[in-house]
Write a protein that holds these residues in place. Structure first.
Motif, PDB file in Angstrom:
ATOM      1  N   ALA A  10      30.138  33.264  38.117  1.00  0.00           N
ATOM      2  CA  ALA A  10      31.111  34.358  38.069  1.00  0.00           C
ATOM      3  C   ALA A  10      30.429  35.674  37.674  1.00  0.00           C
ATOM      4  O   ALA A  10      30.685  36.728  38.258  1.00  0.00           O
ATOM      5  CB  ALA A  10      32.235  34.016  37.094  1.00  0.00           C
ATOM      6  N   ALA A  60      28.571  36.957  40.590  1.00  0.00           N
ATOM      7  CA  ALA A  60      29.469  37.525  41.605  1.00  0.00           C
ATOM      8  C   ALA A  60      29.921  38.924  41.181  1.00  0.00           C
ATOM      9  O   ALA A  60      29.989  39.846  41.995  1.00  0.00           O
ATOM     10  CB  ALA A  60      30.679  36.617  41.811  1.00  0.00           C
ATOM     11  N   LYS A 114      40.162  40.318  35.175  1.00  0.00           N
ATOM     12  CA  LYS A 114      40.654  38.999  34.771  1.00  0.00           C
ATOM     13  C   LYS A 114      39.518  38.159  34.206  1.00  0.00           C
ATOM     14  O   LYS A 114      39.663  37.456  33.205  1.00  0.00           O
ATOM     15  CB  LYS A 114      41.281  38.272  35.979  1.00  0.00           C
ATOM     16  N   TYR A 115      38.388  38.243  34.852  1.00  0.00           N
ATOM     17  CA  TYR A 115      37.220  37.493  34.404  1.00  0.00           C
ATOM     18  C   TYR A 115      36.817  37.944  33.002  1.00  0.00           C
ATOM     19  O   TYR A 115      36.587  37.123  32.112  1.00  0.00           O
ATOM     20  CB  TYR A 115      36.068  37.715  35.394  1.00  0.00           C
ATOM     21  N   ALA A 171      40.039  43.744  40.399  1.00  0.00           N
ATOM     22  CA  ALA A 171      41.064  42.852  39.837  1.00  0.00           C
ATOM     23  C   ALA A 171      40.405  41.586  39.287  1.00  0.00           C
ATOM     24  O   ALA A 171      40.752  41.111  38.205  1.00  0.00           O
ATOM     25  CB  ALA A 171      42.081  42.504  40.911  1.00  0.00           C
ATOM     26  N   PHE A 172      39.435  41.065  40.015  1.00  0.00           N
ATOM     27  CA  PHE A 172      38.704  39.877  39.543  1.00  0.00           C
ATOM     28  C   PHE A 172      37.900  40.215  38.283  1.00  0.00           C
ATOM     29  O   PHE A 172      37.908  39.456  37.310  1.00  0.00           O
ATOM     30  CB  PHE A 172      37.814  39.331  40.677  1.00  0.00           C
ATOM     31  N   HIS A 173      37.237  41.362  38.268  1.00  0.00           N
ATOM     32  CA  HIS A 173      36.408  41.727  37.109  1.00  0.00           C
ATOM     33  C   HIS A 173      37.239  41.750  35.832  1.00  0.00           C
ATOM     34  O   HIS A 173      36.844  41.241  34.791  1.00  0.00           O
ATOM     35  CB  HIS A 173      35.771  43.110  37.315  1.00  0.00           C
ATOM     36  N   TYR A 204      36.047  31.013  41.582  1.00  0.00           N
ATOM     37  CA  TYR A 204      35.700  31.695  40.334  1.00  0.00           C
ATOM     38  C   TYR A 204      35.583  33.202  40.506  1.00  0.00           C
ATOM     39  O   TYR A 204      35.532  33.939  39.545  1.00  0.00           O
ATOM     40  CB  TYR A 204      34.376  31.146  39.760  1.00  0.00           C
ATOM     41  N   ARG A 205      35.546  33.685  41.736  1.00  0.00           N
ATOM     42  CA  ARG A 205      35.482  35.141  41.899  1.00  0.00           C
ATOM     43  C   ARG A 205      36.815  35.724  42.367  1.00  0.00           C
ATOM     44  O   ARG A 205      36.882  36.826  42.886  1.00  0.00           O
ATOM     45  CB  ARG A 205      34.342  35.547  42.833  1.00  0.00           C
ATOM     46  N   GLU A 206      37.885  34.942  42.184  1.00  0.00           N
ATOM     47  CA  GLU A 206      39.226  35.444  42.484  1.00  0.00           C
ATOM     48  C   GLU A 206      39.977  35.661  41.170  1.00  0.00           C
ATOM     49  O   GLU A 206      39.865  34.846  40.256  1.00  0.00           O
ATOM     50  CB  GLU A 206      40.013  34.424  43.316  1.00  0.00           C
ATOM     51  N   ALA A 207      40.741  36.734  41.132  1.00  0.00           N
ATOM     52  CA  ALA A 207      41.505  37.036  39.919  1.00  0.00           C
ATOM     53  C   ALA A 207      42.438  35.872  39.540  1.00  0.00           C
ATOM     54  O   ALA A 207      42.587  35.550  38.365  1.00  0.00           O
ATOM     55  CB  ALA A 207      42.307  38.319  40.108  1.00  0.00           C
ATOM     56  N   GLU A 209      38.391  44.550  44.394  1.00  0.00           N
ATOM     57  CA  GLU A 209      37.438  43.647  43.744  1.00  0.00           C
ATOM     58  C   GLU A 209      37.527  43.719  42.226  1.00  0.00           C
ATOM     59  O   GLU A 209      37.250  42.745  41.529  1.00  0.00           O
ATOM     60  CB  GLU A 209      36.007  43.979  44.206  1.00  0.00           C
ATOM     61  N   TYR A 247      41.817  32.903  36.976  1.00  0.00           N
ATOM     62  CA  TYR A 247      41.760  33.088  35.524  1.00  0.00           C
ATOM     63  C   TYR A 247      43.164  33.121  34.929  1.00  0.00           C
ATOM     64  O   TYR A 247      43.907  34.063  35.118  1.00  0.00           O
ATOM     65  CB  TYR A 247      40.974  34.354  35.193  1.00  0.00           C
ATOM     66  N   ARG A 276      33.976  39.344  50.226  1.00  0.00           N
ATOM     67  CA  ARG A 276      35.135  39.262  49.340  1.00  0.00           C
ATOM     68  C   ARG A 276      36.473  39.316  50.055  1.00  0.00           C
ATOM     69  O   ARG A 276      37.497  39.345  49.412  1.00  0.00           O
ATOM     70  CB  ARG A 276      35.059  40.409  48.329  1.00  0.00           C
TER      71      ARG A 276
END
Ligand SMILES: [Fe+2]
Ligand SMILES: [Fe+2]
Ligand SMILES: [Fe+2]
Lengths: 328, 211
Positions: free
Chosen positions: A84, A87, A180-181, A176-178, B187-190, A174, B193, B72
């Motif tokens: 992750a 990515a 949440k992660y 949005a993932f950052h 794992y790289r999708e919002a 993109e 999580y 992506r």
């Protein structure tokens, strides 16, 4: 990712007297109608200069911003987090590419921008001149620095320049993932063992002062700022962005039982505004001008990558290649 | 003394410490020329402009484009063309039709036989050019006139791109599976999580201490 920290100084192009009044009026009317400006349109010098500067700084921030988190890829706890983190860092480098191209449509080449970055002539977001001591620091960056960047990017996506808006739309998707992660990583630490909690609190303490400077000092309201707002180059004041960030994220920090290291931080219920200890703008200026804990390292790493790749690029270069600006 | 970093990989680079002399300005084309990239979001959809890439040649441009623009997002096909090969009309205002503004021009270069050209339209400023169709012509100028005849009346068109089909590198139908994303990359999708559960659990357990 990107923070204001972006001081819009007056330039020699501020004087709109030298611009063709008919073209200027058409340009302003187009923006007032809500239309976007595209690369081949006539535009005032000030518009071009400020956008190049802003998009270029944004691009540099993405590429330099990948370094503190990149540091932790090899030492990320566990395979899934490593994937992750990788990515995310790859996304940030991709953002830089998109943004360099958007700036290029305005007439500054990628070669010039990279030269100016390495020689310290162009800036990037000041927060990246601070180190990520532990995995927890990396988590705070992933969550809160990206959160700040998103506040900025969402505002700028509504700006008037077509190529920048297009790039930002892609980037925001993109992010949005950052976010949440990063949030997930911080929550994991904050709800974990006492040692993990201690680590995340320590990282938050280290990062809070830089985070508070992320959006830059309060704007001086000048005719210059007004012009840039009218032209939809600057979409929100630095203070508005900072307030929005505090509104969205302080409650999320507090709900984890973490402490924000500012005894004066509170929301004034009458004004609806957050009150806080004024960030140390002298330190901000000192660091942005080169004297921060990581400035030298960040530029040395970028410079080395450029230098060591030069022979490969030279070997690959097609002798018939001809430079043309990207179209949009 | 060489630079010591928190990152052991940086320390191992043995970089000199202290201020380095300014670098010479990068030479022209150090970053190569640019290619414009179009993607197809789903089967049957029109190809749409996604952005440029810098690359030394077509093959590398295609790889970079795939990485940059399909990594992506859903994608079922990709086209790339050298920026240099795309001819651009002036931009009209939103709601206008640029075909009403461009006059027929004499060809600068002409082929003996008609050749295919790809036509892309921008419907609104700030949006992306999409593929309108293919026309046969002996020059860019003729291709634009053909495009006007065939697609020119389809509502507002603020800008047109014209490129010879032979200059467009298109992903092949038989390579379709290169676009499928393996499911292990969640794992790289919002949405992968789910923090709320952890937060709620934490709050439950710390009810007495939370104010
Ligand atoms: Fe970021
Ligand atoms: Fe980013
Ligand atoms: Fe990000």
């Amino acid at each position: 990712m990107y923070g204001g920290g972006n001081v819009f100084e007056a330039t020699k192009f501020d004087d709109l007297q030298t611009e063709d009044p008919v073209k200027l009026a058409e340009f302003e009317a187009r923006i007032a109608r809500g239309e976007k400006i595209e690369p081949n349109d006539w535009m005032p010098q000030l518009y071009r200069k400020q956008l190049i500067r802003m998009i270029e700084q944004h691009a540099h921030s993405e590429i330099i911003g990948a370094l503190p988190e990149g540091t932790w890829i090899t030492r990320a706890p566990g395979f899934r987090r490593k994937m992750a983190q990788m990515a995310k860092v790859q996304d940030e480098v991709g953002h830089a590419q998109l943004l360099y191209s958007a700036a290029e449509t305005l007439g500054k080449t990628r070669e010039q921008m990279l030269t100016d970055l390495i020689n310290g002539k162009s800036k990037y977001s000041n927060v990246f001149n601070y180190p990520a001591f532990t995995w927890a620091d990396s988590n705070i960056i992933s969550w809160l620095i990206d959160a700040g960047a998103i506040v900025n990017q969402m505002a700028n996506a509504k700006g008037s320049y077509g190529p920048y808006s297009r790039a930002l739309e892609r980037i925001c998707a993109e992010e949005a993932f950052h976010l949440k992660y990063g949030h997930d990583a911080v929550v994991h630490m904050a709800t974990g063992t006492p040692k993990q909690r201690e680590m995340i609190q320590a990282a938050l303490n280290r990062w809070w002062p830089p985070i508070m400077t992320f959006f830059g000092p309060s704007d001086k309201m000048s005719t210059h700022t007004e012009t840039l707002m009218r032209w939809k180059v600057k979409m929100a004041s630095n203070d508005e962005c900072r307030q929005q960030f505090l509104d969205m994220y302080v409650p999320k920090i507090w709900e984890l039982g973490l402490t924000v290291p500012d005894p004066n931080l509170k929301k004034n219920m009458e004004t609806g505004q957050w009150e806080y200890t004024e960030p140390d703008w002298d330190e901000f200026k000192r660091v942005i001008n080169g004297d921060g804990p990581c400035n030298a390292e960040r530029l040395a790493v970028r410079r080395t990558a450029e230098e060591r790749g030069a022979w490969v690029r030279r070997a690959l270069l097609n002798p018939k290649a001809k430079y043309v600006r990207p179209l949009a | 003394m060489s630079l010591t970093s928190l990152d052991p990989r940086v320390t191992r680079l043995n970089l000199p410490e202290g201020e380095a002399p300014a670098i010479e300005p990068k030479p022209e084309l150090d970053q190569f020329e640019t290619y414009e990239v179009f993607h197809q979001k789903k089967e049957g959809a029109a190809y749409t402009y996604v952005g440029p890439v810098h690359a030394p040649n077509e093959e590398v441009a295609f790889l970079f484009a795939k990485e940059q623009y399909s990594r992506r997002a859903a994608c079922t096909g990709m086209w790339i063309a050298r920026t240099e090969h795309i001819q651009v009309t002036p931009y009209a205002g939103d709601g206008e039709n640029v075909y009403d503004m461009v006059r027929a021009q004499d060809p600068t270069e002409q082929s003996e036989q008609p050749e295919p050209y790809e036509i892309f339209h921008l419907k609104k400023r700030g949006k992306a050019h999409t593929h309108a169709g293919r026309v046969m012509a002996t020059s860019y100028q003729e291709a634009l006139q053909e495009a006007r005849n065939q697609y020119g009346d389809k509502g507002p068109i603020v800008n047109v791109w014209v490129v010879m089909s032979k200059h467009v590198l298109q992903s092949a139908e038989e390579d379709k599976d290169m676009w499928t994303t393996i499911p292990e990359k969640k794992y790289r999708e919002a949405i992968a999580y789910k923090v709320m559960d952890k937060i709620t659990k934490y709050k439950e357990e710390h009810k007495t201490t939370a104010s």
